[in-house]
Design an enzyme around this catalytic site. Structure first.
Site, PDB file in Angstrom:
ATOM      1  N   SER A 676     -21.820 -72.960 -39.859  1.00  0.00           N
ATOM      2  CA  SER A 676     -22.446 -73.965 -40.967  1.00  0.00           C
ATOM      3  C   SER A 676     -21.529 -75.320 -39.869  1.00  0.00           C
ATOM      4  CB  SER A 676     -21.569 -73.763 -41.893  1.00  0.00           C
ATOM      5  OG  SER A 676     -21.920 -74.382 -43.203  1.00  0.00           O
ATOM      6  N   ASP A 767     -31.459 -67.358 -44.467  1.00  0.00           N
ATOM      7  CA  ASP A 767     -30.239 -68.493 -44.788  1.00  0.00           C
ATOM      8  C   ASP A 767     -31.049 -69.516 -45.507  1.00  0.00           C
ATOM      9  OD1 ASP A 767     -28.419 -70.109 -45.225  1.00  0.00           O
ATOM     10  OD2 ASP A 767     -27.860 -70.772 -42.727  1.00  0.00           O
ATOM     11  N   HIS A 799     -27.059 -67.087 -44.928  1.00  0.00           N
ATOM     12  CA  HIS A 799     -26.070 -68.319 -44.842  1.00  0.00           C
ATOM     13  C   HIS A 799     -24.860 -67.040 -44.026  1.00  0.00           C
ATOM     14  CE1 HIS A 799     -24.913 -72.132 -43.392  1.00  0.00           C
ATOM     15  NE2 HIS A 799     -23.773 -72.118 -44.112  1.00  0.00           N
TER      16      HIS A 799
END
Length: 823
Positions: A676, A767, A799
């Site tokens: 991320s 995601d 995610h």
């Protein structure tokens, strides 16, 4: 006949802490998984794309060679197999999710435990019970049941206040009804099937989730998905009018209007709503008086009041034109509400209240965020958390505050109740003082016997600690050892004592028991003892490897501190360094720099199975909590928005130089790993410092903000982190050319031309937070310029890439990639 052709099923009634459960036999022990299990391979297996060279053409005279998976050759297969076996041993370590103490029984406890099930590709959940025995020295021993019981199909379970009943909810996997079971100590007392026409799945997500028994244990309030709106029906003649038979086999359902959901991990979740079930009759009613613009959660029953009505207190999230992603985003405005739910009639029968005029009352209008309400044991006041610093600044997570409302017996509030500050937002902690509140939940029963002291977990720099908080005076005390760098999590209270879990990067979790002891001169302090348990078992191999490791928490001085406008932003940040206890003469183990996401998150000094695995195969880890991380005060956190891609990148490079200068790492053997925003930093680092890293791994990385802003569930994040917290008026669904130019220049893709580091990408196709397109665009561009690239796409992952098989293959592939370039 082979073993696979034999199917055996067994249903038994096994007693756990006074409640029997129906269980099914399994060939795998719930506590330990087989070390030689074969991963299931289906048409939905992860997709791997990598640059690969072939040394020769096929020759019909040469015997057929053994086929290897894409990206693996004969030389690495043996090591790959060894590492997969070791990773599986780490993966099989169980985790405690919740614990309950049953005072109605002989000091009994029940533990909800989970363990990844690689073959089924889901978490195996089971329950283990024990009996508590207090020793004369204040410590305890637990007598454990001989076997755990697997809880197949259970979404959530909640004991009643007395401990005499247990609610088990089983959400349907398809369009079937939701099942409610009420268990006593000997059997299922009641079972209710709630059809989809009444409501959808019960929320068990830890955020909207709220299930609460009333004090009389006659009704349960809970949060479930509102029934789906009717969809148009068509047949061979066209549209079918409402009221006609929908069961006609010659008809089909249309899609109807599209509705916003709450984003990442909430796909299809449109409207969490509040319901009450009468556990005698099974009657279910939607609670009236709640505005349709509110999504609700975290419900609790209010104390009984003078007019015999029973009220519910809940949290409501409002939205205007769009629901923005709420997972990990505490900057969504919310408030605590109260609404009348039950009324005791003259015949002493309790009725579900359903009058339209009983409108929900906002109790916290003067504050922009209020959640996790908890009543004191005597019902005289209500405490709640607030993320107003997140809401007011736009940062997705920030320093919390704690507040109190005095609760009137007659339920007569003014326009808004007076909100007392218990713990304010800490801007900058002095020396090593309390840095502020950083946690996102309060236990259901957090109170000591005095009725005004609660026990809560909170992040303190790079560790999580336990705090006692006097909600009347605001006094805060750290109750876990101040000289320990380990992290602690709270399980449950046992009177004025505490069951907790302690762990570190090199220590598997341990069950702990805390008591208050009186020292000399009447000084009282907390004392902690170990509690033997069968839950955190690990193999001898894992324990041996971990025993050879050590860790420390380093303070890293800020470079150019004079340039920072606030005192908090000039203070040192931290990094956790994990390494072998024995240093090889004249050389260092390869270093992996590990970077958390967020960016307003934190890497804790707790046990991580994946990181422990990487440490155990010969890597040192540098886990950096750059400025902007949680746990260091609000000024340090708010120094990052507007400076992503520069301040955070420089903090990481500064930390790397720090360990190199100490002789703990070799500058020629450094890899970087992040997911991320950690992937954003990973891809920034290999572009801004292309000579620094020999390998990189990025999990769902943010690579191009200009592409992400139009597809993510949190476009506001792109604005706040790029422009800073004063950009609230700029946030729009239609970014300008100026916005897109800034987003591009803040992104790793702006530095792509300089990248030369071999990089592996792990991407979740589902995601919604950082859509797969941004990672694929960057990976394809790298590959086109000749950089060594490997891409693995997990078709069904979101995610976090947390499905057991995906998580397993992800870190096994990262290890193989780093071994290829670092050793």
């Amino acid at each position: 006949m082979g073993l696979n052709s034999v199917s055996v099923s067994l249903v038994a009634s096994t007693y756990l802490r006074g409640f029997p459960f129906s269980i099914s036999s399994s060939s795998h022990s719930p506590l330990l998984s087989s070390s030689n299990s074969i991963l299931n391979t289906t048409s939905k297996s992860p997709i791997s794309l990598s640059t690969r060279k072939f040394s020769s053409m096929d020759n019909p005279k040469v015997p057929p060679q053994k086929e290897f998976p894409l990206g693996i050759d004969q030389e690495t297969e043996e090591q790959y197999a060894f590492h997969s076996n070791l990773l599986q041993q780490f993966t099989s370590i169980s985790s405690i999710d919740k614990a309950w103490l049953f005072k109605s029984h002989t000091e009994g406890m029940m533990f909800s435990v989970s363990q990844p099930n690689l073959l089924a590709n889901k978490k195996r959940k089971f329950v283990l019970s024990s009996t508590v025995t207090k020793r004369s020295d204040g410590s305890v021993t637990l007598q454990w049941a001989p076997f755990p019981v697997e809880m197949t199909g259970v979404s959530v379970m909640v004991p009643s206040p007395s401990g005499n009943k247990l609610l088990i909810v089983r959400n349907a996997e398809s369009e079937g009804p939701c099942r409610f079971e009420i268990w006593s100590s000997s059997c299922v007392e009641k079972e209710f099937l709630i059809p989809q026409s009444k409501h959808g799945s019960v929320y068990a997500d830890g955020w909207f989730e709220g299930i609460s028994w009333n004090s009389g244990e006659t009704h349960i309030a809970y949060v479930a998905e509102e029934p789906s709106p009717a969809k148009p029906t068509f047949n061979d003649l066209g549209y079918k009018k409402s009221g006609s038979d929908d069961k006609d086999s010659g008809s089909w359902k249309g899609q109807g209007d599209w509705e916003e959901d709450w984003g990442e991990t909430y796909a299809g979740k449109r409207q969490p709503a509040l319901f009450v079930i009468n556990i005698t009759s099974g009657e279910v009613q939607a609670v009236k008086g709640i505005d349709k613009s509110l999504s609700v959660g975290q419900v609790v029953w209010a104390p009984s009041n003078e007019d015999s009505s029973q009220y519910l207190v809940f949290v409501g999230w409002s939205f205007e034109t769009r629901k923005l992603g709420i997972k990990y985003c505490y900057n969504r405005p919310c408030a605590v509400y109260a609404v009348k739910a039950l009324h005791n009639s003259k015949t002493n029968e309790t009725e579900i209240h359903s009058t339209e005029d009983a409108q929900a009352l906002n109790l916290t209008q003067i504050i922009s965020s209020a959640f996790f309400p908890r009543f004191s044991p005597d019902g005289k006041f209500l405490v709640f958390l607030s993320a107003r610093s997140s809401v007011d600044s736009g940062a997705h997570s920030a320093t919390n505050s704690l507040h109190r409302i005095d609760w009137p017996k007659n339920m007569k509030f003014d326009q808004s109740a007076e909100v007392h500050d218990v713990i304010p937002v800490v801007l900058c902690a002095e020396d090593d003082g309390f840095p502020g509140l950083y946690f996102s939940s309060i236990p259901s029963d957090p109170w000591l016997s005095d009725g005004h002291t609660l026990i809560i977990p909170s992040v303190w720099h790079s560790s999580q600690v336990l705090l006692s908080v006097n909600v009347l005076s605001g006094q805060i005390s750290r109750i876990t050892p101040a000289d320990s760098n380990s992290s602690w999590s709270l399980l449950t209270l046992h009177g004025d004592n505490v069951f907790a879990v302690s762990s570190s990067p090199v220590d598997v979790p341990e069950l702990k028991y805390g008591t208050i002891v009186e020292k000399e001169a009447g000084i009282k302090e907390w004392s902690w003892s170990d509690v033997s348990n069968p839950i955190y078992k690990c193999s001898d191999k894992v324990r041996s490897l971990l025993s050879a490791l050590t860790f420390s928490v380093m303070k890293i001085s800020v470079k150019d501190a004079y340039e920072n406008p606030t005192k908090g932003a000039s203070k040192p940040y931290e990094a956790i360094f994990v390494s072998s206890k024995t240093k090889k003469s004249g050389t260092c183990d390869p270093l992996i720099v590990v970077l958390h996401g967020g960016p307003h998150s934190v890497s804790l000094s707790s046990f991580s199975k994946s990181q422990a695995f990487l440490s155990s195969i010969g890597y040192s880890l540098l886990i950096v909590n750059y400025r902007g991380s949680l746990g260091f005060g609000e000024e340090a956190l708010q120094s990052l928005p507007g400076k992503i891609g520069s301040q955070d990148v420089n903090d990481v490079l500064n930390a790397i130089d720090h360990v190199i200068d100490l002789g703990l790492a070799s500058p020629s053997k450094i890899a970087v790993l992040g997911g991320s925003h950690g992937g954003f930093l990973t891809t920034h680092l290999i572009g801004q410092a292309p000579e620094k890293f020999v390998a990189a791994a990025a999990r769902n990385p943010v690579c191009n903000l200009a592409l992400m802003v139009g597809t993510t569930d949190i476009p506001d994040w792109c604005f706040v982190e790029s422009y800073g917290t004063k950009c609230r008026d700029r946030i729009t669904e239609a970014p300008s050319a100026e916005d897109l130019t800034l987003f591009y220049n803040k992104s790793p893709i702006a530095h792509l031309s300089k990248v030369k580091t071999p990089t592996i990408f792990l991407l979740g196709a589902q995601d919604l937070r950082v859509p797969i397109s941004t990672g694929l665009q960057y990976a394809r561009a790298l590959k086109a310029k000749g950089v060594e690239v490997k891409v693995i796409v997990f078709p069904n992952d979101v995610h976090g890439i947390e499905r057991p098989q995906s998580d397993f293959e992800s870190f096994l592939s990262i290890a193989a990639w780093f071994n290829k370039y670092c050793k």
